[in-house]
Design a protein around this motif. Structure first.
Motif, PDB file in Angstrom:
ATOM      1  N   THR A 101     -33.235 -32.749 -15.787  1.00  0.00           N
ATOM      2  CA  THR A 101     -32.579 -31.475 -16.102  1.00  0.00           C
ATOM      3  C   THR A 101     -32.104 -30.776 -14.840  1.00  0.00           C
ATOM      4  O   THR A 101     -30.966 -30.285 -14.770  1.00  0.00           O
ATOM      5  N   LYS A 108     -30.832 -30.522 -22.415  1.00  0.00           N
ATOM      6  CA  LYS A 108     -32.177 -30.619 -22.964  1.00  0.00           C
ATOM      7  C   LYS A 108     -32.250 -31.687 -24.041  1.00  0.00           C
ATOM      8  O   LYS A 108     -33.216 -32.469 -24.094  1.00  0.00           O
ATOM      9  N   ASN A 112     -34.646 -34.925 -23.675  1.00  0.00           N
ATOM     10  CA  ASN A 112     -35.705 -35.103 -24.674  1.00  0.00           C
ATOM     11  C   ASN A 112     -35.563 -36.443 -25.397  1.00  0.00           C
ATOM     12  O   ASN A 112     -36.571 -37.110 -25.685  1.00  0.00           O
TER      13      ASN A 112
END
Length: 214
Positions: A101, A108, A112
């Motif tokens: 990030t 995000k 993820n």
């Protein structure tokens, strides 16, 4: 392919590395072995940019490369530390997604998704919300590997990957490294464990303290 030519490093006037040469082909595992004080970890730290070399040449696919140069180096060489260096106040998922990030500027959702894939691949499914203190030594190591892989490195380096683990986990670690090799990951492994080195390595580089060569 990674090439290092005539690498030299000294501390406080004591020569630690004196003209080290090595070559690692894509997809190979190189084990760097030797006694304590021989310079194994110093060599690894120079390769990963954690220490500056006094002199020497670093090449990736024949092109000069500075391990300390730019943020680009973070995406070329990853490192798994001996004590894992996980952030204790961050969850497993947050440990894995932080660098992509901040450094790679990934979203995000993207980080993820990648983290979930790595957790499944490394046998850590369901542990994303756990914190490092809740993990075993083997699980911490896998999280550290996942964190390094999240940066999409071409080369992954390990500093004594079996030293902080119970001896019965050594084969598990070997199998993990060999599975990454099958996926094409180039790996450098510093270890004092010759049996482990011989089990995983395509090549072995033996280093010894300069004082021992006299």
């Amino acid at each position: 392919m990674l090439e290092i030519k005539d690498l030299k490093k000294s501390f406080d006037g004591r020569q630690i590395l004196n003209g080290v040469d090595l070559t690692v082909e894509d997809g190979e595992i190189l084990s760097i072995v030797g006694p304590s004080g021989a310079g194994k970890t110093t060599l690894l730290r120079c390769i990963t940019g954690l220490e500056s070399a006094d002199s020497g040449t670093f090449l990736i696919d024949g092109q000069p490369f500075d391990p300390q140069g730019t943020e680009e180096s973070d995406a070329v060489i990853g490192v798994v530390f001996q004590d894992f260096n996980l952030f204790p106040h961050l969850s497993v998922l947050e440990n894995i997604t932080l660098a992509p990030t901040m450094v790679l500027k990934q979203s995000k959702d993207e980080t993820n998704k990648k983290a979930a894939e790595l957790l499944e691949e490394l046998g850590l499914t369901g542990l994303g919300d756990h914190y490092p203190f809740q993990l075993s030594g083997g699980q911490k190591q896998r999280v550290a590997i996942a964190r390094a892989l999240a940066m999409n490195p071409r080369i992954l380096c390990y500093d004594e990957p079996t030293s902080a683990l119970d001896p019965n986990l050594r084969d598990e670690v070997a199998n993990l490294l060999l599975s990454l090799k099958k996926e094409g990951m180039t790996q450098l492994v510093v270890t004092h464990d010759m049996d482990f080195a011989e089990k995983i390595a395509d090549k072995i580089l033996k280093v010894q303290a300069l004082d021992a060569r006299k």
